[in-house]
Enzyme design. Structure first.
Site, PDB file in Angstrom:
ATOM      1  CE  LYS A   7      -2.015 -19.124   6.893  1.00 19.56           C
ATOM      2  NZ  LYS A   7      -0.680 -19.145   7.544  1.00 19.56           N
TER       3      LYS A   7
ATOM      4  N   GLY B 274       2.189 -13.931  10.554  1.00 17.71           N
ATOM      5  CA  GLY B 274       3.505 -13.424  10.958  1.00 17.71           C
ATOM      6  C   GLY B 274       4.557 -14.523  10.996  1.00 17.71           C
ATOM      7  N   GLY B 275       4.361 -15.583  10.198  1.00 14.97           N
ATOM      8  CA  GLY B 275       5.337 -16.671  10.145  1.00 14.97           C
ATOM      9  C   GLY B 275       5.248 -17.640  11.315  1.00 14.97           C
TER      10      GLY B 275
ATOM     11  CD  GLU C 276      -0.712 -25.023   2.796  1.00 12.16           C
ATOM     12  OE1 GLU C 276      -1.646 -24.225   2.700  1.00 12.16           O
ATOM     13  OE2 GLU C 276       0.489 -24.684   2.782  1.00 12.16           O
TER      14      GLU C 276
ATOM     15  CB  ILE D 264       5.768 -26.132  -2.253  1.00 12.34           C
ATOM     16  CG1 ILE D 264       4.249 -26.361  -2.160  1.00 12.34           C
ATOM     17  CG2 ILE D 264       6.207 -25.937  -3.698  1.00 12.34           C
ATOM     18  CD1 ILE D 264       3.735 -27.561  -2.912  1.00 12.34           C
TER      19      ILE D 264
ATOM     20  CD  GLU E 266       1.348 -13.844   1.959  1.00 22.24           C
ATOM     21  OE1 GLU E 266       1.968 -12.832   2.332  1.00 22.24           O
ATOM     22  OE2 GLU E 266       1.319 -14.898   2.635  1.00 22.24           O
TER      23      GLU E 266
ATOM     24  CD  GLU F  96      -1.212 -15.722   4.858  1.00 24.63           C
ATOM     25  OE1 GLU F  96      -2.114 -15.723   5.721  1.00 24.63           O
ATOM     26  OE2 GLU F  96      -0.090 -15.222   5.063  1.00 24.63           O
TER      27      GLU F  96
ATOM     28  NE  ARG G 104      -2.011  -8.278   7.502  1.00 24.98           N
ATOM     29  CZ  ARG G 104      -0.777  -8.436   7.046  1.00 24.98           C
ATOM     30  NH1 ARG G 104      -0.140  -7.411   6.504  1.00 24.98           N
ATOM     31  NH2 ARG G 104      -0.157  -9.595   7.113  1.00 24.98           N
TER      32      ARG G 104
HETATM   33  P1  ADP Z   1       3.265  -8.722   5.597  1.00 20.51           P
HETATM   34  O1  ADP Z   1       2.364  -9.927   5.629  1.00 20.51           O
HETATM   35  O2  ADP Z   1       2.565  -7.433   5.562  1.00 20.51           O
HETATM   36  O3  ADP Z   1       4.374  -8.860   4.656  1.00 20.51           O
HETATM   37  P2  ADP Z   1       4.595  -9.845   7.801  1.00 20.51           P
HETATM   38  O4  ADP Z   1       4.187 -11.166   7.281  1.00 20.51           O
HETATM   39  O5  ADP Z   1       6.025  -9.558   8.020  1.00 20.51           O
HETATM   40  O6  ADP Z   1       3.968  -8.664   6.968  1.00 20.51           O
HETATM   41  O7  ADP Z   1       3.878  -9.565   9.162  1.00 20.51           O
HETATM   42  C1  ADP Z   1       2.503  -9.624   9.205  1.00 20.51           C
HETATM   43  C2  ADP Z   1       2.072  -9.072  10.501  1.00 20.51           C
HETATM   44  O8  ADP Z   1       2.564  -9.880  11.558  1.00 20.51           O
HETATM   45  C3  ADP Z   1       2.594  -7.683  10.722  1.00 20.51           C
HETATM   46  O9  ADP Z   1       1.539  -6.945  11.249  1.00 20.51           O
HETATM   47  C4  ADP Z   1       3.673  -7.809  11.752  1.00 20.51           C
HETATM   48  O10 ADP Z   1       3.642  -6.739  12.654  1.00 20.51           O
HETATM   49  C5  ADP Z   1       3.292  -9.082  12.449  1.00 20.51           C
HETATM   50  N1  ADP Z   1       4.492  -9.818  12.794  1.00 20.51           N
HETATM   51  C6  ADP Z   1       5.604  -9.930  12.047  1.00 20.51           C
HETATM   52  N2  ADP Z   1       6.526 -10.651  12.680  1.00 20.51           N
HETATM   53  C7  ADP Z   1       5.992 -11.015  13.863  1.00 20.51           C
HETATM   54  C8  ADP Z   1       6.460 -11.771  14.982  1.00 20.51           C
HETATM   55  N3  ADP Z   1       7.676 -12.297  15.038  1.00 20.51           N
HETATM   56  N4  ADP Z   1       5.617 -11.947  16.013  1.00 20.51           N
HETATM   57  C9  ADP Z   1       4.385 -11.421  15.981  1.00 20.51           C
HETATM   58  N5  ADP Z   1       3.890 -10.706  14.971  1.00 20.51           N
HETATM   59  C10 ADP Z   1       4.680 -10.486  13.930  1.00 20.51           C
HETATM   60  P1  ADP Z   2       1.760 -16.554   7.517  1.00 21.12           P
HETATM   61  O1  ADP Z   2       0.283 -16.424   7.716  1.00 21.12           O
HETATM   62  O2  ADP Z   2       2.501 -16.759   8.768  1.00 21.12           O
HETATM   63  O3  ADP Z   2       2.309 -15.501   6.614  1.00 21.12           O
HETATM   64  P2  ADP Z   2       1.928 -18.384   5.229  1.00 21.12           P
HETATM   65  O4  ADP Z   2       0.963 -19.487   5.040  1.00 21.12           O
HETATM   66  O5  ADP Z   2       1.781 -17.178   4.374  1.00 21.12           O
HETATM   67  O6  ADP Z   2       1.920 -17.972   6.766  1.00 21.12           O
HETATM   68  O7  ADP Z   2       3.380 -18.966   5.066  1.00 21.12           O
HETATM   69  C1  ADP Z   2       4.509 -18.213   5.430  1.00 21.12           C
HETATM   70  C2  ADP Z   2       5.733 -18.774   4.735  1.00 21.12           C
HETATM   71  O8  ADP Z   2       5.936 -20.146   5.109  1.00 21.12           O
HETATM   72  C3  ADP Z   2       5.655 -18.801   3.215  1.00 21.12           C
HETATM   73  O9  ADP Z   2       6.031 -17.572   2.631  1.00 21.12           O
HETATM   74  C4  ADP Z   2       6.627 -19.911   2.891  1.00 21.12           C
HETATM   75  O10 ADP Z   2       7.956 -19.478   2.992  1.00 21.12           O
HETATM   76  C5  ADP Z   2       6.378 -20.908   4.000  1.00 21.12           C
HETATM   77  N1  ADP Z   2       5.340 -21.891   3.626  1.00 21.12           N
HETATM   78  C6  ADP Z   2       4.027 -21.827   3.943  1.00 21.12           C
HETATM   79  N2  ADP Z   2       3.348 -22.892   3.455  1.00 21.12           N
HETATM   80  C7  ADP Z   2       4.259 -23.650   2.802  1.00 21.12           C
HETATM   81  C8  ADP Z   2       4.200 -24.890   2.077  1.00 21.12           C
HETATM   82  N3  ADP Z   2       3.069 -25.587   1.934  1.00 21.12           N
HETATM   83  N4  ADP Z   2       5.359 -25.379   1.546  1.00 21.12           N
HETATM   84  C9  ADP Z   2       6.521 -24.706   1.679  1.00 21.12           C
HETATM   85  N5  ADP Z   2       6.638 -23.549   2.338  1.00 21.12           N
HETATM   86  C10 ADP Z   2       5.533 -23.012   2.912  1.00 21.12           C
HETATM   87 MG    MG Z   3       1.790 -15.122   4.668  1.00 18.67          MG
END
Ligand code: ADP
Ligand code: ADP
Ligand code: MG
Length: 458
Positions: free
Chosen positions: A116, A164-165, A200, A203, A274, A288, A292
């Site tokens: 990232k 995956g959050g 970061e 936001i 994203e 990010e 895939r």
């Molecule tokens: P996408 O980015 O495709 O919208 P998600 O952000 O929900 O999907 O999940 C991204 C990937 O992380 C998926 O492959 C999912 O299986 C995995 N994932 C989602 N939630 C979790 C979790 N709580 N723990 C571990 N892996 C997760």
């Molecule tokens: P992941 O790789 O787990 O999907 P992301 O960087 O895409 O992580 O962030 C997942 C979620 O976390 C975002 O959809 C948003 O809801 C929150 N988030 C991430 N970065 C920020 C930010 N700088 N400010 C506010 N919310 C954020």
């Molecule tokens: Mg994400």
């Protein structure tokens, strides 16, 4: 064109990919762990290879065993799906070294965009706005203090290898930051094998808006955006397209920035860029790229008519992009909800078990992506996604009505599912108005969760 595809995944996404391959006349191979012997993906594939015990590390994440399976059956391509090995650059390289087409970008593109921090740099270099924060990895608390001058509080500490959050923390002041930083590093190391962190600015009240891209290594196009602001613990639960928040001009800016980035890294296959969109400031920021196919890809397929999985297979087979940007148009509105085996009234506790009976919704504009069948036992070892219900209609209002209709038709007997959550959300004035942000659902759940009791049908 590819001749024989091994799908290195399970669950609904394995089923989705096997179907796309069959539709293209490609022979198909499933892989399965001990826990998945009776799975739908094993039943519908032309061939299936056992790859080990339930623990993913020993089966779905075991590169050597998967490559051996591909060799044994004479596959010429591997699709990683999402999760598991999907964003593993070494796996993509190992497939290439074994003479297998990897359905996705090159190992190098995954390396650049999967980390990232390097993805932030690549976005910045391509002229795509990124969230204010650290330029690279933040080595220690001392280095973090300098970044705080730009970000202020609250600040996010994020794992470079997160996904995956997971791997995200918020600090509201300096003592919190100093306490959270070493904890975040230790957690990231344990969870992702990489303790690297970046920072970061938070936001506030942002929307999550992402752009679907398709590339062939030299050219790239977009298939518009999806909005995924309804999240719990930073995981998406409801996704839709198009976003209500974008003007045509902003949509064009956002989507073309994603294409610029995909081209800059020589992106191949389906991917998602994203962003967070700050309504009040009318600004968007890259967060990010997911290198895939994504869980919510059907939303885009419904509004554009493009089969993203099939296009990914064609590209992996060496065909140049068939779609020109002007050929990709969107029509109507689509919504996806994730039906998980979880009890929303009990803090979304997992509820694996046996599906005693199943009634699948149908009719115009309804798509049910799932590996379920009556009698199937959901194993406790993997994620809790049972089905994605996707609806499409002329307008967002009509799509919400159709969602409610299809949810009420759906019966997954024997399991507790998140269905009551979506019936309640569809009925909520803020959701109906599209007036939500990424923290909205968590606030809403504080007052509504207790009432979301799944009836354990029948
Ligand atoms: P996408 O980015 O495709 O919208 P998600 O952000 O929900 O999907 O999940 C991204 C990937 O992380 C998926 O492959 C999912 O299986 C995995 N994932 C989602 N939630 C979790 C979790 N709580 N723990 C571990 N892996 C997760
Ligand atoms: P992941 O790789 O787990 O999907 P992301 O960087 O895409 O992580 O962030 C997942 C979620 O976390 C975002 O959809 C948003 O809801 C929150 N988030 C991430 N970065 C920020 C930010 N700088 N400010 C506010 N919310 C954020
Ligand atoms: Mg994400």
């Amino acid at each position: 064109m590819l001749k024989k595809l091994l799908v290195a995944n399970r669950g609904e996404i394995a089923v989705r990919i096997l179907r796309a391959a069959k539709d293209l006349g490609i022979a198909t191979v499933a892989v399965y762990s001990d826990a998945d012997r009776d799975s739908l993906h094993v039943q519908i594939a032309d061939e299936a290879v056992h790859i080990g015990p339930p623990a993913a590390k020993k089966s779905y994440l075991n590169v050597a065993v998967i490559l051996r399976a591909a060799d044994e059956v004479g596959a010429d391509a591997v699709h990683p799906g999402y999760g598991f090995l999907a964003e593993n650059a070494d796996f993509a390289d190992a497939c290439a070294a074994a003479g297998l087409a990897f359905v996705g970008p090159s190992g190098d593109a995954i390396r650049t965009m999967g980390d990232k921090v390097s993805a932030r740099s690549a976005a910045h270099a391509a002229g795509v706005p990124v969230v204010p924060g650290s330029l690279g990895r933040v080595a220690d608390i001392e280095a973090g203090r300098h970044v705080l001058i730009d970000t202020g509080f609250p600040v996010m500490i994020k794992a470079a290898a997160g996904g995956g959050g997971r791997g995200i923390r918020i600090a509201n002041d300096l003592p919190e930051f100093e306490a959270a930083f070493p904890q975040a590093a230790a957690e990231a190391l344990a969870a992702f094998g990489d303790g690297g962190l970046y920072m970061e600015k938070v936001i506030g009240k942002a929307r999550h808006i992402e752009v679907q891209v398709l590339g062939d290594g030299s050219d790239a196009v977009h298939c518009f955006e999806r909005e995924c602001s309804l999240q719990r613990r930073r995981q998406k639960v409801w996704e839709e397209a198009p976003s209500q928040a974008l003007s045509d001009q902003l949509r064009e800016e956002l989507c073309s920035s994603a294409v610029r980035l995909a081209r800059a890294v020589g992106y191949s296959g389906a991917g998602t860029v994203e962003y967070l969109y700050d309504d009040a400031a009318d600004r968007f920021y890259f967060i990010e790229m997911n290198t895939r196919i994504q869980v919510e890809h059907p939303v885009t397929e419904m509004i554009t008519g493009v089969d993203l999985v099939a296009e990914g297979l064609r590209i992996a087979g060496g065909e140049p992009l068939r779609l020109k940007q002007r050929d990709i148009v969107m029509r109507g509105h689509a919504i996806e909800v994730r039906l998980n085996a979880e009890d929303p009234a009990r803090d979304f506790a997992p509820f694996p078990g046996t599906v005693t009976d199943l009634r699948v919704p149908g009719g115009p504009g309804v798509r049910f992506e799932s590996m379920l069948y009556a009698g199937y036992t959901v194993p406790p070892f993997y994620d809790s996604l049972l089905a994605k219900l996707v609806v499409h209609a002329e307008t967002r209002e009509a799509a919400i009505l159709r969602l409610v209709r299809a949810l009420k038709e759906t019966r997954i007997d024997g399991l507790k599912t998140t269905k009551p959550l979506f019936l309640a959300l569809a009925d909520d004035p803020a959701v109906q108005a599209g007036a939500v942000h990424t923290r909205w659902l968590e606030g809403w759940l504080e007052t509504h969760a207790a009432r979301l009791v799944p009836d354990l049908e029948p």
